[in-house]
Enzyme design. Sequence first.
Site, PDB file in Angstrom:
ATOM      1  N   LYS A 241       0.808  -1.230   0.000  1.00 25.98           N
ATOM      2  CA  LYS A 241       0.000   0.000   0.000  1.00 25.98           C
ATOM      3  C   LYS A 241       0.842   1.282   0.000  1.00 25.98           C
ATOM      4  O   LYS A 241       0.391   2.302  -0.494  1.00 25.98           O
ATOM      5  CB  LYS A 241      -0.948   0.006   1.201  1.00 25.98           C
ATOM      6  CG  LYS A 241      -2.087  -0.995   1.068  1.00 25.98           C
ATOM      7  CD  LYS A 241      -3.066  -0.870   2.221  1.00 25.98           C
ATOM      8  CE  LYS A 241      -4.268  -1.764   2.007  1.00 25.98           C
ATOM      9  NZ  LYS A 241      -5.340  -1.524   2.967  1.00 25.98           N
ATOM     10  N   ASP A 281     -10.277   2.846   1.328  1.00 23.45           N
ATOM     11  CA  ASP A 281     -10.467   2.429   2.729  1.00 23.45           C
ATOM     12  C   ASP A 281     -10.934   3.606   3.570  1.00 23.45           C
ATOM     13  O   ASP A 281     -11.792   3.469   4.450  1.00 23.45           O
ATOM     14  CB  ASP A 281      -9.143   1.939   3.343  1.00 23.45           C
ATOM     15  CG  ASP A 281      -8.798   0.521   2.936  1.00 23.45           C
ATOM     16  OD1 ASP A 281      -9.702  -0.237   2.573  1.00 23.45           O
ATOM     17  OD2 ASP A 281      -7.590   0.182   2.993  1.00 23.45           O
TER      18      ASP A 281
END
Length: 457
Positions: A241, A281
């Site tokens: 990420k 997210d």
Amino acid sequence: MEGGRNLHASREQRVAYLSAAARLGAAYVDIELSTLEENRLLRNPLFAARGEKPAPAFVFSYHDFGGMPSLAFLREIRGRCERMGADVVKIAATPPTLGESLPMAQIMSERDGWTRPFLGIAMGEAGLWTRVLGPAFPHAAPFTFARGEGAPGTAPGQLTWRELDARYRYREIKPETPVFGVIGNPIGHSLSPRMHNAALKAAGREGVYLPFKVEGDPAAFVRDLAPLLGIRGLSVTIPHKETIIPACAEVDPLARQIGAVNTLVRRDTPTGPTWYATNTDARASASSLEAALGGPGALQGKKILIFGAGGAARAVAFGVKALGAMVLFHNRTVERAQKLAHEVGGQCVSKEELTGTGFEVTAVVNTTPLGMHPDVDRSPLEKNELPGGSLVFDTVYNPQRTKLLRLAEERGLRTLEGLAMFVGQGAAQFELFTNTPAPREVMEREVREALTQRAAK
Ligand code: NAP
């Protein structure tokens, strides 16, 4: 002879069996190139069956169960098979990692200079894409290999026919099929392929979504392999990420602040494809929480206590902050919480403070792995430590009802499952990938079903 497991017979016996199969009407007869090259006369009994109606198609094959040959070697083998008279050429090799499957993607992508259908198989987890995406490449062979449900299969990494057909919609794959996927390591456990493939199907969208186990630098994957596989969008999970960011031409400002992205969308420019990166997210966690607290504006000026200071905590913190919340942190490593609090403009609280009388927050969010399968009996807070009146949100979604949520329920507190965030981030990705509203109910049902099936195992 080259490592296949099923037949222990001499070269001549093999040819005799295969010749008989050809005469008896087998649609395809697969014979190793090396067998024919060592004794070219063996072709005669085989090719005699070419006069039969219907005539069998001869697959000349090469197998490497120990590694991945270079592109030059693959070209050499493919050429020899074609010159030997193959109706279909098959090369199966074993890349130790996904990155090492690149020569297979390169040879599968070649159109010019080849005349016969080609089946490229990279065995093992690293080669899953070859088993699904074959029909997307030029000169695609008209068949592939799959195993029966519960059957061991004939080569490592073989999918079941049901997985190929129902999950990946193999029969619908063609050169224009949009390809999506998730990169991470490990990746076998990821629920994203099930969720996204179910969504594509339910929304009536062409497309397929694959898991990619990317070891090492993810930049090489998006630079080298992704364009050859026609990848248009990617989900990104642990541990990539942060490390994928330098490979992206454009990064959404909120994702930049968080320092992590979970979504890449390909943008085609006159100079070639580039990647736009964002973080769904953050918005998914914040909007799930906002919805659970009453809808738009519900986070404005509200105190949210976050347990943890890792990647998920960063996403939740920046997400709720963007919707007007005040954030408090509690983390095992105090310095990490202090750093995050400083970055996002929040405060740290000690265990004594948050369990003391008079401590009030609108919501408590767990972003630590405490309570996650298999440690399902753990919880970041005990029942009597939970701040009264708060909503308790656990980002852990496996199991769906964590110990923390059960304790909160026993205290009479409202709860929010991590599944809401997981489905929310996936739905936002789906919309970025396809410009189509995401079928959220289908996605949620698929994930619940997958988790229930796993729990039953
Ligand atoms: P991470 O970056 O490794 O951070 C983990 C955090 O949990 C750190 O703050 C760590 O504290 C803390 N922690 C770990 N083990 C602990 C323990 N035994 N006791 C107390 N604290 C502990 O991981 P992440 O990416 O943030 O992911 C964390 C969890 O979030 C995952 O397990 C996953 O279930 C959940 N998640 C859910 C979603 C969703 O869509 N629902 C998405 C992403 C993540 P230290 O700083 O002291 O190490």
